[in-house]
Write an enzyme that holds these catalytic residues in place. Structure first.
Site, short mmCIF file in Angstrom:
data_model
loop_
_atom_site.label_atom_id
_atom_site.label_comp_id
_atom_site.label_asym_id
_atom_site.label_seq_id
_atom_site.Cartn_x
_atom_site.Cartn_y
_atom_site.Cartn_z
N GLN A 46 0.71 -1.45 0.11
CA GLN A 46 0.24 -0.47 0.14
C GLN A 46 1.05 1.00 -0.48
OE1 GLN A 46 -2.29 -2.16 3.39
NE2 GLN A 46 -3.95 0.15 2.01
N HIS B 210 -0.21 -9.52 3.94
CA HIS B 210 -1.01 -8.93 4.26
C HIS B 210 -1.23 -8.47 2.86
CE1 HIS B 210 -2.32 -5.04 6.47
NE2 HIS B 210 -3.42 -4.35 5.43
N GLU C 165 -5.52 -10.09 8.33
CA GLU C 165 -7.21 -10.12 8.07
C GLU C 165 -7.60 -11.66 7.10
OE1 GLU C 165 -8.17 -6.42 7.22
OE2 GLU C 165 -8.01 -5.49 8.63
#
Ligand code: IFM
Length: 426
Positions: free
Chosen positions: A15, A103, A147
């Site tokens: 990101q 991630h 997640e």
């Protein structure tokens, strides 16, 4: 670095810095225009200086697998050295690194040949993890998977994230393989560092019935929370992943993760309202509603700090320390960011006062970055990024967070001093 409360910020490599060899690079056209994201791969020193400015004592970040192993079996020592340098700089400045191994992103070759629902995914990811763990012996805090349920829902059920599959059977195979990896990596890390603190970062959300008195809305909210919040927590307690999607047969999948946790990472952002709607997929419609009058974020998410307490209570059944590994707001408005921070940190502090074992709070995120399918305009950063010049400018929330940390740290050391004095005089 001792056992003091961790005040930190959280980021993920892709990101902040993109990667040409990652599955997401080809997936999202927004990245073609801005492949370096926030240009952090080049500007990392400047960004690490921002950590000092904030006064955090911890930093959660991820290593980008597709930079480290851009082709199957070929490791880029330069990329490994880059992330090692970040770890060394953090430690030298008294900032505890928390490293996330996975991630959301993968090297393209992995997704093409060994996506998570295939058996070989496990050995491929483990080779990468072994390499990293062997080189990062000075890291104590680890997140194996960020997640996993978001990848499952986005990548395997909605199909809006790579690998873009819509098949709940494959989704369950994928989560099983990821949890097998978690278990093996947990052991691996502990072999080289017995005092390691290892967890996943679990995205949790408060679920409410759309109409409080409607029995089917109530039932849906319960089913959603059981799956999304509790099933993973319970799998860590029991070694069985129990899953029941609306109107489907319940399943119980054995997974080797019982007790394989040193703390539990909670990522919390919002609340969702559920209602039965026969015209929607699985008969479920879910929406954010501004019931508390705090307004919705720029991403349309409800701001609901009370939900954070609920999630902490759910997670405390695990009887391990809890760390809020992510919590943040996408907004262009600095005062809303400050309010969000204040309300959520207050919720955490109340939980601690009430005896819940919380050991850290990480705000998402340090600087504005690439927000997956939403692109570049979801402003989560404490520092604004100009995506043309890559200039960073502090939001007012940066100064707020810095003073909050300063005050909390001062309070903590005063309390410690008092405790010492008490034992001296007793
Ligand atoms: O940006 C994401 C992050 O990658 C995972 N947790 C939620 C954040 C905000 O959507």
């Amino acid at each position: 670095m001792g056992n003091e409360f961790l005040w930190g910020v959280a980021t993920s490599a892709f990101q902040l810095e993109g990667s040409a060899s990652a599955d997401w690079a080809a997936w999202d056209p927004a990245l073609r225009r801005n492949p370096e994201a926030s240009n952090h791969y080049k500007l990392y020193r400047e960004d690490l200086r921002l950590l000092k400015e904030l006064g955090v004592n911890a930093y959660r970040f991820s290593v980008e697998w597709s930079r480290i192993e851009p082709e199957e079996g070929r490791y880029d020592e330069g990329a490994i050295g880059h992330y090692r340098h970040i770890v060394d700089l953090l430690i030298a400045h008294g900032i505890e690194p928390m490293v996330t191994l996975h991630h959301f992103t993968h090297p393209e070759w992995f997704l093409k040949k060994y996506p998570w629902h295939t058996g070989d995914s496990v050995s491929r990811f483990l080779s990468f993890a072994e390499k990293i763990v062997s080189k990062f012996k000075n890291v104590r805090y680890w997140i194996t998977f960020n997640e996993p349920y978001v990848l499952l829902l986005g990548g395997y059920m909605e199909g809006c994230m790579p690998p873009g599959i819509k098949d709940s059977r494959l989704a369950l195979k994928a989560i099983e393989n990821m949890l097998v990896c978690h278990s093996k990596i947990y052991d691996l890390i502990h072999e080289s560092r017995p005092d390691a603190m290892v967890s996943v970062a679990h995205n949790m959300a408060a679920f409410s019935p759309w109409h409080q008195l409607n029995p089917s809305d109530r039932l849906l909210a319960i089913i959603a929370s059981r799956f999304y919040n509790h099933s993973l927590i319970n799998a860590f307690r029991t070694g069985i992943l129990k899953v029941r999607f609306p109107f489907q047969r319940a399943l119980a999948i054995p997974v080797p993760i019982k007790g394989k946790l040193d703390f539990f990472g909670v990522n919390y952002y919002t609340r969702l309202h559920m209602r039965f709607n026969p015209f929607k997929k699985m008969g479920v419609e879910l929406r954010h509603r501004d019931l508390d009058g705090r307004g919705l974020t720029d991403m349309g998410w409800e701001i609901h700090p009370d939900g954070l307490r609920k999630m902490i209570e759910y997670a405390s059944i695990l009887k391990v320390p809890i760390i809020i590994t992510e919590n943040g707001i996408a907004t262009h408005d600095d005062s809303r960011k400050i309010n969000f921070l204040r309300q959520h940190v207050t919720a955490v502090q109340r939980c601690i006062k009430d005896g819940l074992d919380i050991r850290g709070y990480f705000y998402w995120s340090l600087v504005d970055n690439y927000e997956w399918i939403h692109g570049f305009d979801s402003r989560f950063g404490l520092y604004k990024v100009d995506f043309e010049s890559y200039e960073r400018k502090p939001t007012l929330a940066a100064a707020y967070f810095a003073s909050l940390i300063k005050n909390k740290k001062a309070e903590e050391s005063k309390n410690q001093e008092n405790r010492k004095n008490q034992t001296r005089f007793n």
